[in-house]
Design an enzyme around this catalytic site. Structure first.
Site, PDB file in Angstrom:
ATOM      1  N   HIS A 169      53.079  15.043   6.811  1.00  0.00           N
ATOM      2  CA  HIS A 169      53.426  14.822   8.215  1.00  0.00           C
ATOM      3  C   HIS A 169      52.426  15.568   9.102  1.00  0.00           C
ATOM      4  CE1 HIS A 169      56.950  12.911   6.839  1.00  0.00           C
ATOM      5  NE2 HIS A 169      57.890  13.787   7.166  1.00  0.00           N
ATOM      6  N   CYS A 222      61.974  17.962   7.179  1.00  0.00           N
ATOM      7  CA  CYS A 222      60.584  18.168   6.738  1.00  0.00           C
ATOM      8  C   CYS A 222      59.597  18.383   7.897  1.00  0.00           C
ATOM      9  CB  CYS A 222      60.140  17.010   5.857  1.00  0.00           C
ATOM     10  SG  CYS A 222      60.691  15.422   6.445  1.00  0.00           S
TER      11      CYS A 222
HETATM   12  P1  NAP Z   1      66.188   8.801  -1.682  1.00  0.00           P
HETATM   13  O1  NAP Z   1      64.864   8.536  -2.265  1.00  0.00           O
HETATM   14  O2  NAP Z   1      66.895   7.679  -1.005  1.00  0.00           O
HETATM   15  O3  NAP Z   1      67.145   9.390  -2.854  1.00  0.00           O
HETATM   16  C1  NAP Z   1      68.517   9.564  -2.687  1.00  0.00           C
HETATM   17  C2  NAP Z   1      69.197  10.076  -3.946  1.00  0.00           C
HETATM   18  O4  NAP Z   1      70.589  10.117  -3.706  1.00  0.00           O
HETATM   19  C3  NAP Z   1      68.996   9.177  -5.177  1.00  0.00           C
HETATM   20  O5  NAP Z   1      68.938   9.959  -6.333  1.00  0.00           O
HETATM   21  C4  NAP Z   1      70.263   8.348  -5.192  1.00  0.00           C
HETATM   22  O6  NAP Z   1      70.632   7.899  -6.497  1.00  0.00           O
HETATM   23  C5  NAP Z   1      71.290   9.355  -4.709  1.00  0.00           C
HETATM   24  N1  NAP Z   1      72.438   8.652  -4.133  1.00  0.00           N
HETATM   25  C6  NAP Z   1      72.429   7.639  -3.221  1.00  0.00           C
HETATM   26  N2  NAP Z   1      73.706   7.220  -2.999  1.00  0.00           N
HETATM   27  C7  NAP Z   1      74.497   7.967  -3.797  1.00  0.00           C
HETATM   28  C8  NAP Z   1      75.918   7.988  -4.033  1.00  0.00           C
HETATM   29  N3  NAP Z   1      76.738   7.159  -3.411  1.00  0.00           N
HETATM   30  N4  NAP Z   1      76.392   8.889  -4.910  1.00  0.00           N
HETATM   31  C9  NAP Z   1      75.558   9.735  -5.557  1.00  0.00           C
HETATM   32  N5  NAP Z   1      74.220   9.744  -5.386  1.00  0.00           N
HETATM   33  C10 NAP Z   1      73.709   8.874  -4.510  1.00  0.00           C
HETATM   34  O7  NAP Z   1      66.113   9.959  -0.613  1.00  0.00           O
HETATM   35  P2  NAP Z   1      65.046  11.172  -0.504  1.00  0.00           P
HETATM   36  O8  NAP Z   1      63.921  10.834   0.377  1.00  0.00           O
HETATM   37  O9  NAP Z   1      64.753  11.661  -1.884  1.00  0.00           O
HETATM   38  O10 NAP Z   1      65.900  12.259   0.280  1.00  0.00           O
HETATM   39  C11 NAP Z   1      66.942  13.007  -0.345  1.00  0.00           C
HETATM   40  C12 NAP Z   1      67.538  13.951   0.683  1.00  0.00           C
HETATM   41  O11 NAP Z   1      66.521  14.836   1.119  1.00  0.00           O
HETATM   42  C13 NAP Z   1      68.037  13.216   1.925  1.00  0.00           C
HETATM   43  O12 NAP Z   1      69.189  13.837   2.380  1.00  0.00           O
HETATM   44  C14 NAP Z   1      66.877  13.367   2.905  1.00  0.00           C
HETATM   45  O13 NAP Z   1      67.304  13.313   4.244  1.00  0.00           O
HETATM   46  C15 NAP Z   1      66.366  14.741   2.546  1.00  0.00           C
HETATM   47  N6  NAP Z   1      64.930  14.981   2.820  1.00  0.00           N
HETATM   48  C16 NAP Z   1      63.971  14.090   2.463  1.00  0.00           C
HETATM   49  C17 NAP Z   1      62.631  14.378   2.730  1.00  0.00           C
HETATM   50  C18 NAP Z   1      61.514  13.427   2.372  1.00  0.00           C
HETATM   51  O14 NAP Z   1      60.371  13.710   2.790  1.00  0.00           O
HETATM   52  N7  NAP Z   1      61.763  12.353   1.641  1.00  0.00           N
HETATM   53  C19 NAP Z   1      62.303  15.586   3.333  1.00  0.00           C
HETATM   54  C20 NAP Z   1      63.296  16.508   3.653  1.00  0.00           C
HETATM   55  C21 NAP Z   1      64.608  16.190   3.375  1.00  0.00           C
HETATM   56  P3  NAP Z   1      70.211   6.424  -7.040  1.00  0.00           P
HETATM   57  O15 NAP Z   1      68.741   6.453  -7.299  1.00  0.00           O
HETATM   58  O16 NAP Z   1      71.028   6.312  -8.261  1.00  0.00           O
HETATM   59  O17 NAP Z   1      70.562   5.450  -5.963  1.00  0.00           O
END
Ligand code: NAP
Length: 822
Positions: free
Chosen positions: A704, A611
């Site tokens: 950010h 991001c």
């Molecule tokens: P998050 O809030 O921690 O969400 C993670 C998701 O993955 C949840 O739906 C979770 O399901 C699922 N998950 C976790 N463990 C799992 C497993 N063992 N099997 C299947 N599903 C699983 O993370 P996020 O911030 O949304 O980020 C998601 C991705 O986008 C990451 O790779 C992150 O690096 C990337 N990203 C994030 C941002 C940002 O600003 N947040 C920006 C760019 C990229 P449950 O809810 O059921 O646990």
């Protein structure tokens, strides 16, 4: 003459005010107009908070200085140089008055309705002055008009009643003597002694209607943030469509039952004087919206729309002692009226054995207590039972004027609900048959509204086109990015969410229960009931948007690509692979060619960059193309939402900053070189740029901020760079992709810009705002970049990537839903 009214959401940011100015500039060409405005978006809420704080003896000064600062910034941005001093001094005057009024309230420890009206009036007085000045800057002869000179009311502060005759007289006289375009304050008025009053929340619509009626306007245009009145709540019904026409009565019924597009009192003066109301969308100016008028040609349409209130309580009074006894209903509703409890719906069986009525859940305890005590004697004698209360219910209203001429509508409604196995708890139908209302369990609301909508509208061409949307799955749908995606996809014109999946913790549960939802809009009804699938389930959807945790994303995403799905990933796992595009649609659309060398039969993986990288590279791209980048130094201040769910603990971040984000600096440094790299013979040659990143987590929710210094290979000037940023357009803009911002980069000249709270939502979170460009004593130039990390930096950025990939037909099994050429 036309009256154009703009609400607060249309005036929430600089870009939106610019947009409003453009709408007005083209409207004046067609004939005389008058403008009515609300306060800038969010200001009325802030003023309410300040009056509450002052009345409670708490601090209100910080709130007021934030509002003041915001208006100064708008003035500096929008008002011409020769007027800005005068406008700023006028704004100062209003804030001086506001300060005195609030100080008085804090001394007596009370903010009376009269004082509150004076405080709230400041919002519209400020916005109308600013808009009038912005119009003058654009060449429109515009004048500020304080509606307290025109609209006369009684002294019921907070919700005053208008003296129509005096008001109409004043309006006609005033407009006879003022020929410039008047920018009139909405919502505010004055009583006969000149004391400031207000017309109730949403009262600016009413002001516009009063002007329209007094001046015999051709129409009153209410410019808001939606495409008019919809056939149903689009959060519940994905294929709801905007209604082209509606009668005043139909709109009244739909507003009573939840479709809050226009403030209901607006309908009285417009209907009485036969002035059509047109509801239009400031964000979709080409769309005609909904026209509301006296008589609407039915075109054989039986039902016009379906509206619903999602949380009501039902109270039932019953007993043998009610049968044939006159006056029961009068006592029941009398006691509720005395307590000011408003009744949403009433139903009485003809046996007179029971009466039930729906109220807002906030009044249910009071209503139950009052009714039980009113009938205490009858209860003691066993003639009437204690009131029975049911909560967690929804009311659905099926509305249409033509319903009374067509038999069988009610039968069709209840038949459809029966075939879905849904139980109806209460029914009411007015004798006009304009509306059939029914009460169902809240759990069944979305299914019931969808089923009724399908039964009456399934054949409309709009639905046919919606049906052609591309079935889409969201992996990691419960997380921070995943739920943003779900929210954005609720009314996406190309993609329709048909499957959601997440971890074993969530799998098997309805999405509504599995997700810890924290978006401001409710969970889209069409998705709320989907069962969350495990990530190893086979998916019907060809398009897979992944917001999975990087711990698991790599393998799962690859499996879907291997089985023929187009996967758009937000995780880091595949980003740096040679044959995977690390895509920012405006920056490196040509990198999609790499898909040709991926080993998946019919499937593909595309990745969304980190991001912080996205905001940075958007700013760097025009500089790299024009002057060549030699070195970049970036220091980031990253929002909490970037840390995923549950985020950073409050003890770590409040009153603090964390100067470490695991792996982030390396990602920014390597990803930037790949994205700005050249595609040569099917491979990427990374850009030869020295990059150093330092990353910090700060206590900002979204957005950010990055402080950047650059060393260029060839000389440049500040003006050249700003011109490049402001003129930057690329494939997504040419293709008019649904998530593409009109202006991908906005340069904001204010000294204090960009700031997360003010600028992250620019162009619906898709524009990168840059500010403070200046020369750098170490490198050549330095500047500050701001981008929305979960919108441009993740969820919406990956939607844009998916749209580009679909438009360019990168996988054969997914056709774009319309003909697109670059
Ligand atoms: P998050 O809030 O921690 O969400 C993670 C998701 O993955 C949840 O739906 C979770 O399901 C699922 N998950 C976790 N463990 C799992 C497993 N063992 N099997 C299947 N599903 C699983 O993370 P996020 O911030 O949304 O980020 C998601 C991705 O986008 C990451 O790779 C992150 O690096 C990337 N990203 C994030 C941002 C940002 O600003 N947040 C920006 C760019 C990229 P449950 O809810 O059921 O646990």
């Amino acid at each position: 003459m036309k009256i154009l009214k703009f609400g607060g959401s249309s005036l929430a940011t600089f870009e939106r005010v610019h947009n409003v100015v453009e709408i007005i500039e083209s409207a004046v060409v067609d004939g005389p107009i008058a403008i009515v405005v609300s306060a800038l978006g969010g200001v009325t809420d802030d003023l309410i908070a300040a009056s509450d704080a002052a009345g409670g003896g708490d601090q209100y000064r910080d709130e007021i200085s934030a509002i003041r600062e915001r208006h100064f910034m708008v003035a500096n941005e929008l008002v011409s140089a020769d007027e800005v001093e005068r406008i700023v001094s006028s704004i100062d005057g209003i804030f001086e008055e506001l300060g005195k009024v609030l100080h008085g309230a804090s001394l007596v420890g009370e903010c009376t309705p009269r004082t509150r009206d004076t405080v709230l009036s400041c919002g519209e007085r400020l916005s109308a002055q600013l808009l009038a000045a912005a119009l003058r800057r654009g060449g429109v002869a515009a004048e500020f008009c304080d509606a307290r000179r025109l609209v006369v009311t009684d002294g019921a502060f907070g919700n005053a009643r208008v003296d129509m005759e005096t008001t109409f007289d004043r309006v006609t006289k005033y407009f006879a003597g003022h020929h410039a375009t008047q920018v009139v304050t909405g919502f505010i008025a004055a009583d006969e002694h000149g004391e400031t009053t207000t017309l109730g929340r949403g009262g600016s619509d009413y002001t516009a209607a009063l002007l329209g009626a007094a001046l015999g306007a051709d129409c009153v245009e209410i410019w808001t943030d939606v495409d008019g009145v919809m056939s149903a709540d689009p959060r519940l019904v994905a294929n709801a469509f905007s209604l082209p026409v509606l009668s005043y009565d139909e709109l009244m019924e739909m507003s009573h039952f939840g479709a809050k597009v226009v403030y209901p009192p607006t309908l009285h003066p417009t209907r009485t004087h036969s002035i059509p109301i047109v509801i239009r969308n400031t964000f979709n100016t080409g769309f005609e919206g909904t026209r509301v008028m006296e008589k609407v040609n039915g075109n054989g349409q039986q039902v016009r729309g379906i509206s619903s209130i999602d949380d009501v309580a039902l109270l039932r009074l019953e007993g043998d002692g009610m049968i044939g006894v006159p006056g029961i209903a009068q006592r029941l509703f009398g006691v509720l009226a005395r307590r000011n409890i408003s009744i949403i719906l009433i139903s009485q069986a003809s046996s007179e054995h029971s009466i039930c009525f729906a109220v807002d859940p906030s009044s249910v305890d009071d209503a139950q207590q009052q009714v039980d005590s009113e009938f205490e004697l009858e209860r003691g004698a066993g003639l009437i039972d204690p009131v029975v209360v049911e909560t967690r219910l929804s009311v659905i209203a099926v509305v249409g004027e033509a319903m009374c001429q067509i038999p069988g509508i009610a039968g069709k409604v209840f038949g459809v609900l029966g075939s879905c196995g849904l139980n109806v708890r209460a029914i009411a139908q007015g004798s006009s048959e304009l509306n059939i209302s029914l009460v169902v369990s809240r759990r069944d609301q979305a299914t019931a509204v969808m089923a009724i909508h399908d039964a009456f509208f399934a054949k409309s061409s709009r639905i046919e086109s919606v049906r052609q949307r591309i079935p889409t799955a969201v992996l990691g749908a419960t997380g921070s990015v995943g739920q943003r995606m779900v929210s954005l996809l609720a009314d996406h014109p190309w993609f329709e969410v048909v499957e959601v999946s997440a971890s074993p913790r969530s799998a098997g549960r309805p999405y509504r229960d599995a997700v810890r939802w924290f978006q401001s809009a409710p969970i889209p009804g069409s998705i709320a009931e989907l069962e969350v699938l495990p990530v190893d389930a086979d998916l019907d959807a060809r398009l897979v948007l992944s917001a999975l945790d990087a711990e698991v994303a790599g393998e799962i995403e690859e499996r879907f690509a291997r089985t023929g799905h187009l996967v758009v990933s937000n995780a880091k796992n595949h980003r740096m692979r040679d044959n995977v595009p690390l895509l920012i649609p405006e920056v490196n659309p040509d990198h999609l060619e790499l898909i040709g060398s991926q080993p998946y039969d019919g499937g593909a993986i595309i990745t969304n960059p980190n991001c912080s990288t996205i905001g940075l590279v958007m700013a760097l791209k025009p500089l790299h193309d024009a002057f060549g980048l030699e070195a970049v130094n970036v220091v980031t201040m990253q929002a909490l939402s970037g840390a995923g769910l549950p985020g950073v603990s409050s003890i770590e971040i409040i009153d603090n900053l964390v100067p470490f984000i695991d792996g982030e600096e390396e990602k920014i440094e390597s990803e930037t070189r790949k994205i700005l790299g050249r595609l040569e013979q099917g491979r990427i040659t990374e850009a030869d740029i020295r990059i150093s990143a330092q990353c910090n987590r700060v206590a900002v929710l979204d957005g950010h901020t990055e402080c950047v210094s650059v060393k260029l290979r060839t000389p440049a000037t500040v003006d050249q760079i700003i011109e490049l940023w402001e003129g930057f357009r690329a494939s997504p803009q040419r293709l008019e992709l649904p998530s593409a911002p009109t202006r991908p980069i906005i340069y904001d000249r204010a000294d204090t810009s960009p700031q997360p709270r003010l600028h992250r939502d620019a162009e619906s979170g898709m524009a990168v705002t840059i500010g403070r460009l200046r020369t750098c004593p170490l490198f050549d130039f330095k500047f500050v970049v701001l981008s929305h990390n979960t919108l441009r930096g993740a969820a919406k950025g990956s939607l844009l990537a998916a749209e580009l990939a679909v438009a360019q037909r990168v996988v054969k099994s997914i056709e774009p839903p319309q003909n697109i050429t670059d």
